[in-house]
Motif scaffolding. Sequence first.
Motif, PDB file in Angstrom:
ATOM      1  N   GLN A  40     -17.086 -25.009  41.676  1.00 24.66           N
ATOM      2  CA  GLN A  40     -16.672 -25.133  43.074  1.00 24.66           C
ATOM      3  C   GLN A  40     -17.754 -25.797  43.915  1.00 24.66           C
ATOM      4  O   GLN A  40     -17.459 -26.501  44.880  1.00 24.66           O
ATOM      5  CB  GLN A  40     -16.316 -23.751  43.646  1.00 24.66           C
ATOM      6  N   ALA A  41     -19.017 -25.559  43.536  1.00 24.85           N
ATOM      7  CA  ALA A  41     -20.139 -26.115  44.307  1.00 24.85           C
ATOM      8  C   ALA A  41     -20.066 -27.637  44.387  1.00 24.85           C
ATOM      9  O   ALA A  41     -20.302 -28.223  45.448  1.00 24.85           O
ATOM     10  CB  ALA A  41     -21.463 -25.677  43.692  1.00 24.85           C
ATOM     11  N   PHE A  42     -19.727 -28.279  43.264  1.00 24.15           N
ATOM     12  CA  PHE A  42     -19.656 -29.747  43.284  1.00 24.15           C
ATOM     13  C   PHE A  42     -18.546 -30.215  44.227  1.00 24.15           C
ATOM     14  O   PHE A  42     -18.714 -31.170  44.982  1.00 24.15           O
ATOM     15  CB  PHE A  42     -19.416 -30.287  41.865  1.00 24.15           C
ATOM     16  N   ARG A  43     -17.429 -29.515  44.183  1.00 25.67           N
ATOM     17  CA  ARG A  43     -16.313 -29.905  45.055  1.00 25.67           C
ATOM     18  C   ARG A  43     -16.656 -29.695  46.537  1.00 25.67           C
ATOM     19  O   ARG A  43     -16.369 -30.541  47.373  1.00 25.67           O
ATOM     20  CB  ARG A  43     -15.082 -29.087  44.669  1.00 25.67           C
TER      21      ARG A  43
ATOM     22  N   LEU B  81     -13.088 -31.782  36.204  1.00 26.19           N
ATOM     23  CA  LEU B  81     -13.063 -33.051  36.934  1.00 26.19           C
ATOM     24  C   LEU B  81     -11.784 -33.215  37.753  1.00 26.19           C
ATOM     25  O   LEU B  81     -11.755 -33.988  38.706  1.00 26.19           O
ATOM     26  CB  LEU B  81     -13.259 -34.229  35.983  1.00 26.19           C
ATOM     27  N   SER B  82     -10.730 -32.476  37.379  1.00 18.04           N
ATOM     28  CA  SER B  82      -9.541 -32.543  38.239  1.00 18.04           C
ATOM     29  C   SER B  82      -9.719 -31.622  39.443  1.00 18.04           C
ATOM     30  O   SER B  82      -9.258 -31.909  40.538  1.00 18.04           O
ATOM     31  CB  SER B  82      -8.268 -32.212  37.454  1.00 18.04           C
ATOM     32  N   PHE B  83     -10.454 -30.527  39.250  1.00 12.13           N
ATOM     33  CA  PHE B  83     -10.693 -29.613  40.375  1.00 12.13           C
ATOM     34  C   PHE B  83     -11.783 -30.159  41.303  1.00 12.13           C
ATOM     35  O   PHE B  83     -11.695 -30.021  42.524  1.00 12.13           O
ATOM     36  CB  PHE B  83     -11.103 -28.227  39.857  1.00 12.13           C
ATOM     37  N   ALA B  84     -12.792 -30.739  40.698  1.00 13.36           N
ATOM     38  CA  ALA B  84     -13.920 -31.276  41.479  1.00 13.36           C
ATOM     39  C   ALA B  84     -14.096 -32.746  41.120  1.00 13.36           C
ATOM     40  O   ALA B  84     -15.047 -33.116  40.436  1.00 13.36           O
ATOM     41  CB  ALA B  84     -15.191 -30.482  41.186  1.00 13.36           C
ATOM     42  N   PRO B  85     -13.178 -33.597  41.601  1.00 10.54           N
ATOM     43  CA  PRO B  85     -13.256 -35.011  41.205  1.00 10.54           C
ATOM     44  C   PRO B  85     -14.523 -35.666  41.736  1.00 10.54           C
ATOM     45  O   PRO B  85     -15.009 -35.329  42.814  1.00 10.54           O
ATOM     46  CB  PRO B  85     -12.007 -35.632  41.835  1.00 10.54           C
ATOM     47  N   LYS B  86     -15.034 -36.606  40.935  1.00  9.99           N
ATOM     48  CA  LYS B  86     -16.255 -37.286  41.352  1.00  9.99           C
ATOM     49  C   LYS B  86     -15.934 -38.355  42.382  1.00  9.99           C
ATOM     50  O   LYS B  86     -14.889 -38.977  42.335  1.00  9.99           O
ATOM     51  CB  LYS B  86     -16.931 -37.923  40.146  1.00  9.99           C
TER      52      LYS B  86
ATOM     53  N   ILE C 262     -14.958 -24.232  51.685  1.00 11.24           N
ATOM     54  CA  ILE C 262     -15.338 -23.219  50.685  1.00 11.24           C
ATOM     55  C   ILE C 262     -14.142 -22.299  50.419  1.00 11.24           C
ATOM     56  O   ILE C 262     -13.817 -21.997  49.260  1.00 11.24           O
ATOM     57  CB  ILE C 262     -16.546 -22.383  51.180  1.00 11.24           C
ATOM     58  N   GLU C 263     -13.489 -21.882  51.484  1.00 12.96           N
ATOM     59  CA  GLU C 263     -12.335 -20.981  51.329  1.00 12.96           C
ATOM     60  C   GLU C 263     -11.185 -21.662  50.593  1.00 12.96           C
ATOM     61  O   GLU C 263     -10.575 -21.085  49.701  1.00 12.96           O
ATOM     62  CB  GLU C 263     -11.853 -20.511  52.710  1.00 12.96           C
ATOM     63  N   GLU C 264     -10.956 -22.912  50.977  1.00 10.92           N
ATOM     64  CA  GLU C 264      -9.895 -23.703  50.345  1.00 10.92           C
ATOM     65  C   GLU C 264     -10.153 -23.863  48.844  1.00 10.92           C
ATOM     66  O   GLU C 264      -9.252 -23.686  48.017  1.00 10.92           O
ATOM     67  CB  GLU C 264      -9.923 -25.066  51.026  1.00 10.92           C
ATOM     68  N   ALA C 265     -11.416 -24.146  48.493  1.00 11.67           N
ATOM     69  CA  ALA C 265     -11.771 -24.313  47.079  1.00 11.67           C
ATOM     70  C   ALA C 265     -11.556 -22.993  46.332  1.00 11.67           C
ATOM     71  O   ALA C 265     -10.997 -22.979  45.220  1.00 11.67           O
ATOM     72  CB  ALA C 265     -13.219 -24.772  46.944  1.00 11.67           C
ATOM     73  N   GLY C 266     -11.966 -21.881  46.940  1.00 12.97           N
ATOM     74  CA  GLY C 266     -11.825 -20.573  46.296  1.00 12.97           C
ATOM     75  C   GLY C 266     -10.368 -20.187  46.088  1.00 12.97           C
ATOM     76  O   GLY C 266     -10.005 -19.604  45.059  1.00 12.97           O
TER      77      GLY C 266
END
Lengths: 422, 317
Positions: A167-170, A206-211, A255-259
């Motif tokens: 999640q941190a990368f996203r 990579l689909s959750f936290a795309p570069k 952050i909330e959205e990612a969680g």
Amino acid sequence: MSLTLEKKEEKKEGLKQVIGRRIAATGNYAAALAVRDADIDVAAIYPITPQVQIAEKIAEFVADGELDAEVIHVEGEHSALSAVVAAAATGARAFTATSSQGLEYMHEILYIASSLRQPVVMALATRALSAPINIWNDYADAFGMRETGWIMLFSENVQEVYDNLVQAFRIAEHPDVLLPVVVTLDGYILSHTVEPLEPLGREEVLSFAPKRPRGYRPVLDPDYPITVGTLGTPHWYYEAKYQQVVALRESKRVIEEAGREFGKKYGREYGLIEKYMMDDAELAFVSLGATASLVKAAVDRLRKEGVKAGMIKIRVLRPFPADEIAEALENVEAWATLNRAISYGAAIEEPLFTEIAAALAVRGIVKPMASFVHGMGGRDIFVREIVEMYKKLDEIRRSGRRVKRTYFWGVKGHDPEEDQAM
Amino acid sequence: MALSKPVRTIWDIPREERFAPGHTMCQGCGAAIIMRHLTKVIGKDAIIVQATGCVEVTTTAFPRTSWLNPWLHLAFENAGAGASGVEAALKALKRKGVIDPNRKIKVVAIAGDGGTFDIGLQSLSGMLERGHNVMYVVYDNEAYMNTGIQRSGATPLGAWTTTTPVGKKMRGELRPKKDLIGIALAHRIPYIATASPAYPTDMVEKLRKAYETEGPSLVHIISPCTPGWRIRNEDTIKVARLAVLTGMWVLLEIVNGKPRVTVKVPKRKPVREYLKLQGRFRHLTDEEIARIQKMVDEYVEEINRWVGEQAIGPVEE
């Protein structure tokens, strides 16, 4: 450091079937796996106990061709963070890891990373600070970086180390955020302890936290040259700082959205805080990191005795979840904090307490409260000791007395009540 | 486009200006002349990482900038580390196809003597030792000029600074300058040079070669500082030239460990001529000047032995 336990095909309704396998891994290994799965481009590595296995594992992944990244074998942590900030500015997904003295050594650059809005991700295996030199766990290092403008995620177990890093990368690279993120793992307690772990694998990560998400562009681009890290005179410095305040404040939404989305996709939802047995709790403790697990165990024991105990785990220390904590503590009769950090000479020497007390005070919520420090430099905290702390809080609630100082629990030959008389 | 043709005369130096005016450097600043020529050499496809110092604060007061290149400043002591990070990122992103792998983008680190000799030495050493493809340019004004003329490891013997004052017991800097070229040599990097803005074709050609070098290169340029050296604004070039003509500053080039003096001085001038123009040496007695002369004589001898010829000749009054 890892072995496959079982091939697992979970059939949870509505969940993506991405959990190929459950493995056993240490926190350090989980961190390295997350970084591998996030396909980082640059890592700066430097050994310090207890994070050093993260550095070793990354080097191994690169040596084995499992990760295509440039590894910079820097000559110290100051350079480690400098190098990854510069790499991020060049458009790379960049990572480093450290602990304790290493974090202190890079302290100058912590501010620069966040002020230049560079989305680097760092793992921090929390460890006590010298002197005396001590390689075991407490949160002195993490609490020392609260003012540096980073997003700070605490992990309670090995799975959370992996999930938080993903999640941190996203979060860091989100165009509305662009701030560095640190993910903690308790030194030894998580960094070296083998627990079950369900890694997501590269495709999912990579689909959750795309570069390089839409709207993201490298800062250092010869086709679009800009000057970064300028001199900020009194005419403009303040405006830059206020933008940083707003950015960190507003990162909460991302952050909330990612969680939430992580929960939807993989069945493990993450919020800013986690409430444990709080629905009808009368006595609540707030803690964080792996220490939260111990508090949960104490709550279980107290519940068996009929005590209405609950706990709140802080997952996101920065930006501080003031609203959420105030809401969670609104209906308890008394609350306390348990932390492995000291703020020397502060109004209250346990630093988590000051933040929560302030968050409650500005909302007009005043009730019996106390703060506890324990577990410094890797001193074990036993569940029975936390039960005793709950009982102390209960006594404070019943007597209605005001506790003006932090209880330093478990110091040899010291009655913590003596602190109140000082 | 970076300068690709060898520079033999002043006419080979590109006319295009890539160092924008409006900065707040002093009149006669040596570093300003160096930056102007450096940016002419490196062209558009270079990313600059700059240490804190005179050049950084005078060229980037937000919202103005003198830089037409992508430019990054992190802190004082980490130009080497920052440049390493940019270079590593370019390498990875080229390999992964994010940046065109055929495009040459050079990383240029710029730092003063404080950010190189002293506080930045560790980060420079790491960068050189790891072999990053970075060109490192030191503008050496021989003290911490940005904070107001404090002694650095590059301050020469006898020089007055605000922290090596001339008093009753102590008279200026007590130690000779740190040997940066020796330190760079010990890292066995492919290209090392010294330069002077008084010899612009020599300086530009060296910057060009450093730019073309694959791997770490270092160009160490003397940078007269008008307030710090207590010289007249119009004497910058004169002083820089006298440093060379007296043998105090030898113009060297070391390619893969092989040294060469690029500007030979068959007949040296006495160091007194260099020292007397500068207020920072005004207190020196004949005896003290003789000591500096002896030190320079020995240094010249050492250089001549090293390059295997009489590149710098004897003193002629």
